[in-house]
Design an enzyme around this catalytic site. Structure first.
Site, PDB file in Angstrom:
ATOM      1  CG  ASP A  22       2.963  -7.434  -6.074  1.00 21.61           C
ATOM      2  OD1 ASP A  22       1.743  -6.380  -4.800  1.00 21.61           O
ATOM      3  OD2 ASP A  22       1.739  -8.266  -7.162  1.00 21.61           O
ATOM      4  CG  HIS A  34      -1.014   1.245  -4.299  1.00 18.06           C
ATOM      5  ND1 HIS A  34      -1.096   1.479  -5.762  1.00 18.06           N
ATOM      6  CD2 HIS A  34      -2.027   0.142  -4.002  1.00 18.06           C
ATOM      7  CE1 HIS A  34      -1.253   0.065  -5.984  1.00 18.06           C
ATOM      8  NE2 HIS A  34      -1.514  -0.496  -4.880  1.00 18.06           N
ATOM      9  CD  GLU A  46      -3.503  -2.720  -7.059  1.00 17.15           C
ATOM     10  OE1 GLU A  46      -2.075  -3.869  -6.541  1.00 17.15           O
ATOM     11  OE2 GLU A  46      -3.458  -2.008  -6.451  1.00 17.15           O
ATOM     12  CD  GLU A  94      -3.188  -1.103   0.387  1.00 19.80           C
ATOM     13  OE1 GLU A  94      -2.960   0.071  -0.952  1.00 19.80           O
ATOM     14  OE2 GLU A  94      -3.071  -2.465  -0.413  1.00 19.80           O
TER      15      GLU A  94
END
Length: 385
Positions: free
Chosen positions: A327, A252, A323, A249
């Site tokens: 990761d 992001h 994503e 997270e």
């Protein structure tokens, strides 16, 4: 295509999940797709109903009231439309939550909590939605280049929602308490400092009172930013895996993904507002839809039923790319193995079927398939162990 694909795949050898869980996840996905298909068919009929009959009928009923305020009448017109649409979708939502999710072991709250949540949602729609509708209808009715000012109001609304959601809206539905595990809290704070993320605190959400699925997220802007952990997540995964999820997270956050997605929404809304705002009024007058509330509803119908669908592959492409990058960032903060373990637990606990039709995936997957993520982490062997 997706339904046919799922029906065939569930009878093949299990993949990633144990055999029983594999079949269970496939059955859950099939039921959800059937419900979604019925919802889409209903939306198509409603689109025709509103454009050919419903909008003019509703307008005639309101005109018969001889309201002294045309602006207030217009707001009421749109609000009734939105409430009707919400009521039509309510049986589907109730069936998914109270029957399907209960059957597959997710739903925990029951009928009482569902009714309370629904009433709260309707109250937000009437109070906040009514105020916003007043502003939108006023702009459409009184300003020449209304589409530009409506766009600016929409952008302000998107930013305000992200700013206020964690502190004003989310607490209406869930209880948020500061994380009590001091060791875990300190580890999280150390992780945040590594990337310069300043939050208003680490909170645990009582997700288990209504659902058994696992998740964690960051929310808010500026001083309202906070780390939110589902209580189900804390119970189901190890400390290292939890930190790996938070690291993802944080990826992001570091890559400004939320701002990129807001930018995407602004571009999409700009195209739609400009198009509708510059269409010849003769197009609307053919169906007697030239009034400001009609135009606003046409905008909502086009956005939800048509335009948004064709932009979905673009959104999904960039979302999946984000994503993968998140990761990679999360794995660098912790380890590839810890993140892979967390992803495997999330798929198993959330009953996610690991396979999908490729075309369906291009449209509807905002996250890459699990195996693709494990391969990117060089941990694909963990899926087979």
């Amino acid at each position: 295509m997706q339904l046919n694909f799922l029906s065939k795949e569930k009878n093949k050898p299990a993949y990633i999940l144990p055999a029983n869980d594999f079949i269970k996840a496939a059955n859950y996905a099939i039921i959800k797709e059937k419900i979604s298909l019925f919802e889409n068919i209903l939306d198509l009929f409603l689109l025709g109903f509103w454009l050919l009959f419903g909008l003019n009928f509703l307008q005639s009923q309101l005109d018969s009231l001889n309201a002294s305020s045309p602006l207030l009448c217009s707001v009421l017109f749109v609000l009734i439309f939105l409430l009707f649409q919400s009521l039509i979708s309510l049986p589907f939502s109730a069936y998914k939550t109270l029957v399907v999710d209960k059957k597959f072991g997710f739903a925990k709250g029951g009928l009482k909590l569902f009714i309370i949540d629904t009433l709260k949602s309707f109250m937000l729609l009437i109070i906040i939605g009514g105020a916003l509708l007043f502003a939108f209808v006023f702009i459409i009715s009184n300003i020449t280049n209304w589409w530009l000012y409506a766009l600016l109001l929409s952008v302000t609304l998107i930013l305000a929602t992200n700013l206020l959601y964690p502190t004003l809206i989310a607490p209406l539905f869930n209880k948020f308490t500061p994380l009590e595990d001091e060791d875990l809290k300190q580890s999280i704070q150390d992780l945040l400092k590594k990337v310069g993320f300043h939050s208003s605190g680490v909170f645990v959400m009582d997700a288990s009172k209504r659902d058994g699925r696992l998740n964690a997220y960051f929310a808010g802007f500026g001083k309202t930013k906070r780390v939110v952990l589902f209580d189900t997540l804390i119970e189901k995964i190890s400390k290292n895996s939890l930190l790996a999820v938070l690291g993802h997270e944080l990826g992001h956050f570091k890559h400004n993904d939320i701002y990129k997605m807001i930018g995407f929404m602004v571009v999409l809304l700009s195209i739609l507002f400009f198009t509708i705002g510059n269409l010849p009024y003769g197009i609307f007058s053919l169906a007697n839809l030239e009034s400001s509330p009609h135009i606003f509803i046409i905008f909502l119908l086009l956005f939800s039923n048509l335009i948004g669908f064709y932009f979905m592959p673009i959104f999904s492409f960039f979302s999946c790319k984000n994503e993968f990058n998140a990761d990679k960032f999360g794995a660098q903060l912790t380890s590839n193995e810890d993140l892979a373990k967390a992803l495997l637990v999330l798929v198993k606990e959330n009953n996610s079927f690991p396979l999908s039709h490729p075309l369906y995936m291009r449209f509807y997957y905002s996250h890459p398939p699990l195996m693709a993520r494990l391969i990117a982490l060089n941990c694909e062997k963990m899926a087979l162990s």
